[in-house]
Design a protein around this motif. Sequence first.
Motif, short mmCIF file in Angstrom:
data_model
loop_
_atom_site.label_atom_id
_atom_site.label_comp_id
_atom_site.label_asym_id
_atom_site.label_seq_id
_atom_site.Cartn_x
_atom_site.Cartn_y
_atom_site.Cartn_z
N TYR A 92 1.18 -3.27 -6.30
CA TYR A 92 1.46 -1.95 -5.73
C TYR A 92 0.58 -0.94 -6.46
O TYR A 92 1.03 -0.22 -7.35
N GLU A 100 0.81 -1.22 0.00
CA GLU A 100 0.00 0.00 0.00
C GLU A 100 0.84 1.26 0.00
O GLU A 100 0.32 2.36 0.09
N LYS A 143 -0.76 1.89 -5.70
CA LYS A 143 -0.57 3.33 -5.50
C LYS A 143 0.79 3.74 -6.06
O LYS A 143 1.68 4.18 -5.34
#
Length: 325
Positions: free
Chosen positions: A290, A263, A292
């Motif tokens: 992943y 995150e 973000k």
Amino acid sequence: MGELQALLEHHGLMLVFLNVLVEQAGLPVPAYPMLFVAGALGVQETGPSIGAVLAAVIFACLIADTGWYFAGRRLGQPMLRTICRVSISQDSCIRQTQSLYLRVGPRSLVIAKLLPGAGALSTAMAGMTGTPLPVFLFYDAIGALVWAGSALLIGVVFSDFIDAILEAFSAYGHMAVVALGVVFALFLAWRWWRRFRLLRRTRHVPRMTVDELESRRQAGSLPVVIDVRAHGDTPMERIPGSMVLDMQGALDSLDALGVPHAEADIVVYCACPNELSAALLAERLRAAGYPKTWALAGGFDEWKRRHGGAAPTEAANQPGPAEAA
């Protein structure tokens, strides 16, 4: 052997010199065909000697390449971007050239002219990295000798075959030129279509602007910043706090980079047109869990422009986790 043979027999050295000078200066006027013919004529003793041709080629290369060297020293990264704009694969052009020169150093000049598109780029890199001029001239002269010698050797070995080709061109010149033009146009169309599809695909990767990145820095919530440019033994400016990661490397190396969990906010930057290298790695990271992850819009060049072209702070030159590992 037609008009080319007649011209080389009467004005051989001057034509070779001008052809090589123009090509090495960056114009799309290939010199290899003339060097093939010069080699064939040299072994038949109907044209200039091979030694004289080599001398003319090395002299022309040193003149043009010294210009690229000082342009790279004076203009730096913008010089590479300018050269790469004429490349079919301009998005990977800068990264590949930097990687070659940073890994091998001025010795890469020995083979650079044999690699498509790497000649002027490598000489500009020599100037950018502060390679001493005598060292540059030494390796560049060897590279010119290797490049021209290979073409002349082909002309010597296949002199009879080259004679036959030139006679065919003399007889069917217009048809041959049209056929070659069609093949070349199809090749360009295929390469540009591949690039268009890649750019369209990577447009879906979200971008973070330099202003957004700086806002997060000031708020104390700086994302993990990954530098995906080519690196070597020569120190390079970096965004402060950024970490170096090979875009072709395994993604499990993120643990070594200190990325805490899937995150985490991650921003990837490069120094290539369309920030393509950064977008490709960001695409891989998002697919690997992943979500973000962003590519930095404008890359390192935009970050440096927003900071007035000033050198990064001392933190930028500290080794990141990937380098310290």
